[in-house]
Design an enzyme around this catalytic site. Sequence first.
Site, PDB file in Angstrom:
ATOM      1  N   HIS A   1      37.277  10.631 -51.973  1.00 33.24           N
ATOM      2  CA  HIS A   1      37.478  11.528 -51.916  1.00 33.24           C
ATOM      3  C   HIS A   1      37.324  12.313 -53.567  1.00 33.24           C
ATOM      4  CE1 HIS A   1      39.365  14.601 -50.266  1.00 33.24           C
ATOM      5  NE2 HIS A   1      40.492  13.964 -50.034  1.00 33.24           N
TER       6      HIS A   1
ATOM      7  N   THR B   1      24.670   2.812 -41.436  1.00 38.37           N
ATOM      8  CA  THR B   1      25.076   1.692 -40.871  1.00 38.37           C
ATOM      9  C   THR B   1      25.194   1.738 -39.614  1.00 38.37           C
ATOM     10  OG1 THR B   1      26.382  -0.625 -41.011  1.00 38.37           O
ATOM     11  CG2 THR B   1      27.420   1.555 -41.035  1.00 38.37           C
TER      12      THR B   1
END
Length: 419
Positions: free
Chosen positions: A392, A335
């Site tokens: 994570h 992006t």
Amino acid sequence: MSTDVIMPQMGESIFEGTITKWLKKAGDTVQKDEPLLEISTDKVDAEIPSPAAGVLAEIRFPEGAIVEVNTVVAVIGDAVAVAAVPQIPVQEPAAPQVPATQLPPPQVAQVGRIRSSPLARRVAKEHGLDLGRIAGTGAEGRITKDDVLRAAQSTAAQSSVQRAAAQQVPAPQAAPDLVSLPSEPVPLTRMRAIIAERMVESKRVSPHVYTTYKIDMTRVARHREQRMAAFAHRHGVKLTFMPYIAAAAVAALQRYPIVNASLESDPSGLAIRYHRSIDLGIAVALDWGLIVPVVRQAEQRSFADLSRAIVDLALRARAKKLSPDEVGGSTFTLTNSGVFGDEFSTPIINQPESAILCISGLKKEPVVLTDADGNDTIAIRSMQHFTLGFDHRLIDGADACKFMLELKRALENWNQEIG
């Protein structure tokens, strides 16, 4: 005789679509394949062409209606004789000789009324093109979206020979008159509602962690400047920084495939899905929302092919010409907020991916350089922030940093041939 206009099924998992705009009104004459209405689905926004020539006899659903697939939304009746405004394409005098690398746009003027589709007019406006200087290839000389996109690519190639900043900040838009804004709440569009749902879901599902690296893009900037004219002449698209970044990201993903993986649920709990190809999502900002078309099997593409694919997907995304299989199913997303002058951002992961790379603005800065003997000097370098957002649960900080270091190494020591 009459012909039904059907709500199409835009993908196997799509069961309904929202009519966002009628491009014709009841009683209007339409040509076969002329854009008739715009729809929005969970996958794409699309323009639906008329299945036959004739008159739009009946509109059965208003704008904003959610309609099941295979439902009749309108009826095309018998054609009526309509006096066509004559169009006489006139070739302008030949332009002075220019170098081969300057690729001027078509110099064709239209006399009389210019026939064009609403989409062609909108795309021309977005690219700052004069419809009167574009030759139409549609019925009766009608200018189509493809005619405009060809002219836009030619113009982009011409402008690429001029030295210009690749990451300019868009000119500020005029401030709206606050009094003229709606006084009542405005319902979300279908696309905006879907974006809202998916952003909330992503933040709920994935524990987001971010790591930001400042990368010296001087070598890439010089490489691009030296080759941009020849590249545009050879391949017909402007050479931007995006394919450099995409190619470096693909190389880093091949070395660290965990960043290209995703988590799935199975009877025993969560499992890692390692993807055997890199399907690269390229986020495209639209006036009405955001869409992420996908470059399939990016690891198998040459630099030039990657560059052409990125340009093509962005143009067709803005023209509402993407098919459902070109949206969704990406394994890693890029992006680019740098085009708006962004310093750095923390993007939300595009589920079910596990990572997203945000590209921020390119700036020249004074940088301390140390030579092999330990001597320090100050030099002006082209610097850029890159931020990796990652899940994570799957990706450890060490793996994220290794990926970013590989990206940094590839860009700061660029030596790949671009064709």
